[in-house]
Design a protein around this motif. Structure first.
Motif, PDB file in Angstrom:
ATOM      1  N   UNK A 145       1.359  -1.478   0.096  1.00 22.77           N
ATOM      2  CA  UNK A 145       0.385   0.608   0.358  1.00 22.77           C
ATOM      3  C   UNK A 145       1.437   1.703  -0.208  1.00 22.77           C
ATOM      4  N   UNK A 146       0.531   2.406  -0.343  1.00 17.45           N
ATOM      5  CA  UNK A 146       1.534   3.787  -0.766  1.00 17.45           C
ATOM      6  C   UNK A 146       1.882   4.437   0.585  1.00 17.45           C
ATOM      7  N   UNK A 147       1.066   3.543   1.872  1.00 13.63           N
ATOM      8  CA  UNK A 147       1.278   4.071   3.410  1.00 13.63           C
ATOM      9  C   UNK A 147       3.242   3.796   3.540  1.00 13.63           C
ATOM     10  N   UNK A 148       2.701   2.109   3.220  1.00 10.69           N
ATOM     11  CA  UNK A 148       4.031   1.473   3.694  1.00 10.69           C
ATOM     12  C   UNK A 148       5.252   1.944   2.166  1.00 10.69           C
TER      13      UNK A 148
ATOM     14  N   UNK B   3      -2.656  -0.159  14.022  1.00 13.04           N
ATOM     15  CA  UNK B   3      -1.199   0.110  12.892  1.00 13.04           C
ATOM     16  C   UNK B   3      -0.851  -1.211  13.014  1.00 13.04           C
ATOM     17  N   UNK B   4       0.541  -1.320  11.299  1.00 14.25           N
ATOM     18  CA  UNK B   4       1.454  -2.115  10.979  1.00 14.25           C
ATOM     19  C   UNK B   4       2.366  -1.539  11.749  1.00 14.25           C
TER      20      UNK B   4
ATOM     21  N   UNK C 273      22.971 -14.239  21.475  1.00 10.00           N
ATOM     22  CA  UNK C 273      23.963 -15.202  22.350  1.00 10.00           C
ATOM     23  C   UNK C 273      25.544 -13.945  23.480  1.00 10.00           C
ATOM     24  N   UNK C 274      24.966 -12.686  23.385  1.00  5.90           N
ATOM     25  CA  UNK C 274      25.153 -11.566  24.872  1.00  5.90           C
ATOM     26  C   UNK C 274      23.597 -10.209  24.563  1.00  5.90           C
ATOM     27  N   UNK C 275      24.058  -9.765  25.296  1.00  2.00           N
ATOM     28  CA  UNK C 275      23.558  -8.784  24.871  1.00  2.00           C
ATOM     29  C   UNK C 275      23.812  -7.864  24.159  1.00  2.00           C
ATOM     30  N   UNK C 276      23.180  -6.920  23.416  1.00  5.93           N
ATOM     31  CA  UNK C 276      23.091  -6.028  22.088  1.00  5.93           C
ATOM     32  C   UNK C 276      23.347  -4.371  22.367  1.00  5.93           C
ATOM     33  N   UNK C 277      23.611  -3.342  21.779  1.00  6.76           N
ATOM     34  CA  UNK C 277      23.372  -1.976  22.165  1.00  6.76           C
ATOM     35  C   UNK C 277      22.221  -1.697  20.658  1.00  6.76           C
ATOM     36  N   UNK C 278      21.102  -1.738  20.142  1.00  5.61           N
ATOM     37  CA  UNK C 278      20.525  -1.550  19.322  1.00  5.61           C
ATOM     38  C   UNK C 278      19.515  -0.119  19.331  1.00  5.61           C
ATOM     39  N   UNK C 279      19.966  -0.033  17.964  1.00  3.15           N
ATOM     40  CA  UNK C 279      19.357   1.301  17.258  1.00  3.15           C
ATOM     41  C   UNK C 279      18.131   1.047  16.412  1.00  3.15           C
ATOM     42  N   UNK C 280      16.976   1.556  16.339  1.00  4.38           N
ATOM     43  CA  UNK C 280      16.054   0.894  15.747  1.00  4.38           C
ATOM     44  C   UNK C 280      15.022   1.620  15.147  1.00  4.38           C
ATOM     45  N   UNK C 281      14.272   1.795  13.956  1.00  2.98           N
ATOM     46  CA  UNK C 281      13.499   2.692  13.822  1.00  2.98           C
ATOM     47  C   UNK C 281      12.019   1.925  13.543  1.00  2.98           C
ATOM     48  N   UNK C 282      11.074   2.516  14.199  1.00  2.19           N
ATOM     49  CA  UNK C 282      10.010   1.680  13.879  1.00  2.19           C
ATOM     50  C   UNK C 282       8.750   2.402  13.132  1.00  2.19           C
ATOM     51  N   UNK C 283       8.693   2.330  11.721  1.00  4.60           N
ATOM     52  CA  UNK C 283       7.733   2.610  11.444  1.00  4.60           C
ATOM     53  C   UNK C 283       6.096   2.693  11.203  1.00  4.60           C
ATOM     54  N   UNK C 284       5.003   3.682  11.884  1.00  6.67           N
ATOM     55  CA  UNK C 284       3.696   3.203  12.158  1.00  6.67           C
ATOM     56  C   UNK C 284       2.509   3.522  11.145  1.00  6.67           C
ATOM     57  N   UNK C 285       2.104   2.254  10.950  1.00  4.72           N
ATOM     58  CA  UNK C 285       1.586   2.776   9.521  1.00  4.72           C
ATOM     59  C   UNK C 285      -0.251   2.400   9.482  1.00  4.72           C
ATOM     60  N   UNK C 286      -1.112   3.594   9.590  1.00  7.23           N
ATOM     61  CA  UNK C 286      -2.371   3.292   9.617  1.00  7.23           C
ATOM     62  C   UNK C 286      -2.817   2.397   9.146  1.00  7.23           C
ATOM     63  N   UNK C 287      -3.486   1.211   9.718  1.00  8.65           N
ATOM     64  CA  UNK C 287      -4.074   0.904   8.416  1.00  8.65           C
ATOM     65  C   UNK C 287      -5.528   1.168   7.859  1.00  8.65           C
TER      66      UNK C 287
END
Length: 148
Positions: free
Chosen positions: A16-19, A69-70, A134-148
């Motif tokens: 879809x266009x939003x994704x 949201x997706x 296997x061990x702790x990791x430092x994570x940087x992540x982006x979560x895109x919230x897409x309205x259904x």
């Protein structure tokens, strides 16, 4: 649920266009420099949540789903396991309609999601992010919230 690398994002733009707009944000933003927090893409229709955290043991991570949201979850740095399963007869622990989440008790299969990979979770996809490998990791992540 979809699991892939960003190299293949174009395969999913036609959902879809939003994704497609969510992937455009990921492709056209300096994600190494972007600050934590909420970033507007198109109001409440599409927005980005940038997160930085340490992964945790499986028992400390919540199994969740969303109705409105997706989620497109893209790992900018680090790696984690994500527990995944489909919604069936899991025990509901908490529902928050305003914040669009439901927490569950249930078992999952773990998938490794590393830098440069993304997942797409639809309403029937239960997911358990932030699980250490296997061990702790430092994570940087982006979560895109897409309205259904």
């Amino acid at each position: 649920m979809i699991l892939d690398t960003l190299d293949n994002y174009y395969l999913y733009q036609s959902i879809n266009e939003r994704i497609a707009k969510g992937f455009s944000f990921i492709q056209n933003t300096d994600l190494d420099a972007i600050l934590e927090g909420k970033h507007d893409i198109k109001g409440d229709t599409i927005f980005a949540l940038v997160q930085e955290y340490q992964t945790k043991p499986l028992a400390e991570c919540k199994l969740e789903s969303h109705k409105k949201y997706i989620d497109i979850q893209y790992v900018i740095r680090g790696e984690e396991f994500m527990g995944v399963t489909t919604k069936n007869n899991q025990k509901v622990l908490e529902v928050n309609e305003e914040k669009d989440y439901t927490f569950y008790e249930g078992t999952t299969s773990l998938v490794r999601v590393s830098k440069g990979m993304f997942t797409i979770f639809f309403p029937d996809d239960l997911h358990q992010p932030c699980v250490q490998t296997e061990s702790v990791s430092e994570v940087k992540k982006v979560v895109i919230k897409v309205l259904i």
